[in-house]
Design an enzyme around this catalytic site. Structure first.
Site, PDB file in Angstrom:
ATOM      1  N   GLU A 480       0.826  -1.198   0.000  1.00 32.63           N
ATOM      2  CA  GLU A 480       0.000   0.000   0.000  1.00 32.63           C
ATOM      3  C   GLU A 480       0.865   1.254   0.000  1.00 32.63           C
ATOM      4  OE1 GLU A 480      -3.213   2.799   0.433  1.00 32.63           O
ATOM      5  OE2 GLU A 480      -2.840   0.901  -0.596  1.00 32.63           O
ATOM      6  N   HIS A 503      17.211 -12.152  -6.357  1.00 35.61           N
ATOM      7  CA  HIS A 503      16.727 -12.934  -7.490  1.00 35.61           C
ATOM      8  C   HIS A 503      16.292 -12.055  -8.652  1.00 35.61           C
ATOM      9  CE1 HIS A 503      16.921 -16.650  -5.177  1.00 35.61           C
ATOM     10  NE2 HIS A 503      16.450 -15.946  -4.155  1.00 35.61           N
ATOM     11  N   LYS A 602     -12.407   8.472  -7.723  1.00 42.43           N
ATOM     12  CA  LYS A 602     -12.583   7.853  -6.418  1.00 42.43           C
ATOM     13  C   LYS A 602     -13.275   6.497  -6.477  1.00 42.43           C
ATOM     14  CE  LYS A 602     -12.417   7.819  -1.916  1.00 42.43           C
ATOM     15  NZ  LYS A 602     -11.113   7.635  -1.259  1.00 42.43           N
TER      16      LYS A 602
END
Length: 607
Positions: A480, A503, A602
């Site tokens: 987030e 990796h 939104k």
């Protein structure tokens, strides 16, 4: 995506519509327009590219009207031009639209509309179709119903007929719309935020029901033409909650509202110090009997779900899958009646999430939804609903909604521990105490960290890339954080599991590239610090976030920020504050409007 407002009544419609569009602008801000039926019987139509403030400049001349509709657009069909702005007029029909008409091209061919449009939009095709039937029937409801039999896709239509003064017609499928009749007139909007200055009582428009709004009254007809009574709802917040109240941006205000939103969400779900969902009528048998959990969400809500997966698997020892809603519905879901499906959406109207919910229902899975908006489509179609109490969230980038979604997922984890008898009463009370104390840790971060974060934001503001790393729960938190930074500052930001750096990902690390490293989990702390040393050795600029009191040598990082938690399991909440503020101040330093990030809206109500 797109904001709609309509009004008919004794007040001046222009003023109400312009105010409503300002309050709905977070839903779309590419262009704006309004249409008024004036007291003289004329049509007053104004449209412009850009934000609602430009529309206000266009509407300064004296005009008296008591009926009109307005729209703020997030472009889907056709570019951002004045011609593509809504409303669209075809003949006697003036129409605006939120959604997507999937078969608009077929309609054009079938009805001979090709070459007749003045815009590039699918919306104008809908206006053409309704006008086609209105010319043949002279009956507005009949014309709308015939058009609805042809149209495929999602839509919320507000319609004026130039020869029917004082009346607004509306109908929807999937795309949200709410309405209210008051002594001040009748209102319709995409979002209850636009209604709050006039009423706290409203209803969600049922799908395929035709509304006729007149002065102080609304008639609602079902698809068969029968008059029905709407189900009234009420909001618990007032108009002040949807204002900036002295903050420079809604996003910053909403970040600082998080302690209160957290407490309002958590406290009502505690009984004698133990998580409880009796008010939501969620039986323990549902939580104890499931064999697996499927979390479905999009964007920020999905990243809350990623944290939910980590805490459920750690505490409940149950398989948990997190699916992107837009992918879930096109996969072959491995769910059945023994799968608990948790659907997360702030608005409760996210179309991909709603479609995924419907597929999960077809598979026989019980569904709990976590939403912030009462009466929303996802809430109505779920078996059980847990409402968060974030209040209105106006900034496009979600902050307090994410925080309360996390809070509910922690509460569900605690209740599942009880229902499945995985813990003692003493242990669950300790769990709950830590959760309740998280409100204080959020507040402490807001009290002490902003200045430190602002300095770091100014340091990284003009970087081209940024990377977030962590292990276990820290990796879930970092997802987030990366999204927040990229969506409002436009810096390319990605989150990686710290152990995966070797990796391939470490190839991206170069001198001064910002790396935000989260190391709040005791079990993997030393391993994460080793990964931090790897990027530090390649001259990355490292911002390290740990629990308070963590032993970290100076050479490990450039900046060390601490969160006030004893148990890293609850570090999600104060870490979120740091990452939100970092994104906010970075966007601020770059000169962007973080409330209205480019290309974003939104509520995502189209596929």
């Amino acid at each position: 995506m797109c904001g709609i407002i309509g009004y008919t009544g004794p007040l001046q419609a222009r003023d109400i519509i312009l105010l409503g569009l300002s309050q709905l602008e977070y839903r779309g801000y590419d262009s704006a327009g309004l249409a008024l039926l004036t007291d003289e019987g004329n049509l007053y139509l104004r449209k412009t590219v850009g934000q609602v403030s430009r529309l206000k400049e266009l509407c300064r001349e004296a005009v008296s009207s008591h009926c009109g509709i307005g729209h703020t657009r997030w472009a889907k069909h056709g570019g951002v031009t004045e011609a593509n702005a809504h409303p669209h007029q075809v003949g006697r029909v003036i129409l605006l639209h939120n959604g997507i008409i999937e078969n608009y091209h077929t309609i054009q061919k079938q009805y001979g509309f090709e070459g007749l449009a003045t815009s590039e939009t699918d919306t104008e095709v809908a206006a053409q179709l309704i006008n086609y039937y209105y010319d043949r029937t002279n009956d507005p409801r009949q014309a709308i119903r015939r058009a609805l039999n042809i149209i495929e896709g999602s839509f919320a239509f507000c319609i004026l007929f130039s020869d029917i003064p004082g009346t607004i017609f509306a109908v929807r499928n999937v795309s949200p719309m709410v309405a209210a009749a008051t002594e001040q007139g009748s209102f319709i909007a995409s979002d209850v935020t636009a209604l709050i200055p006039y009423t706290k009582t409203y209803f969600v428009v049922p799908e395929y029901h035709i509304l006729m709004l007149r002065d102080r009254s609304i008639c609602l007809e079902d698809p068969e033409g029968n008059t029905v009574e709407p189900e009234l709802l009420s909001v618990s917040w007032d108009v002040e909650a949807a204002q900036k109240n002295g903050y420079p941006h809604f996003m910053l205000k909403e970040i600082f509202e998080q302690p209160e939103a957290f407490r309002k969400t958590v406290q009502p779900r505690l009984r004698d110090g133990i998580p409880c969902f009796e008010a939501e009528k969620i039986p323990d048998s549902l939580l104890s009997g499931c064999r697996q959990v499927q979390i479905i969400a999009c964007g920020t809500a999905m990243y809350a779900g990623m944290v939910g997966r980590a805490i459920l698997e750690q505490k409940v020892r149950i398989p948990v899958t997190v699916s992107i809603a837009s992918e879930f519905r096109y996969d072959t879901p491995m769910i059945d009646s023994d799968t608990l499906v948790i659907v997360i959406s702030q608005s409760g109207e996210t179309i991909d999430t709603l479609a995924a919910l419907r597929l999960a229902r077809e598979c026989g899975a019980p569904i709990i939804s976590i939403v912030n908006v009462k009466g929303s489509s996802i809430a109505r179609e779920s078996d059980y609903v847990i409402y968060t109490h974030a209040g209105p969230e106006i900034a496009v980038a979600s902050t307090k909604a994410y925080m309360v979604q996390l809070a509910v997922l922690y509460l569900l984890t605690g209740r599942m521990m009880v229902a499945r008898r995985l813990t003692s009463e003493e242990e669950i009370r300790a769990f709950t105490e830590h959760l309740v104390a998280s409100a204080d840790s959020i507040q402490e971060m807001l009290d002490v960290i902003p200045d430190q974060v602002r300095i770091q934001a100014e340091r990284i503001a003009f970087s081209e890339n940024a990377f977030f790393i962590g292990r276990g729960l820290d990796y879930a938190f970092s997802l987030e954080g990366a999204l927040k930074l990229k969506e409002i500052s436009y810096i390319h930001a990605e989150a990686y599991a710290a152990g995966e750096l070797k990796h391939g990902t470490i190839a991206l690390i170069e001198k001064d590239v910002p790396v935000i490293a989260l190391a709040t989990q005791d079990k993997v702390f030393s391993k994460t610090i080793s990964n931090v040393r790897e990027v530090r050795a390649r001259d990355a600029y490292v911002i390290l976030i740990t629990k308070k009191g963590a032993s970290v040598s100076d050479e490990v990082c450039d900046v060390h920020l601490e969160v006030p938690v004893e148990d890293g399991f609850f570090a999600a909440f104060p870490c979120a504050v740091i990452l939100q503020l970092l994104a906010y101040y970075t966007a601020y330093a770059r000169g962007y409007d973080m409330d209205k990030p480019r290309n974003l809206a939104k509520s995502v109500t189209v596929e």
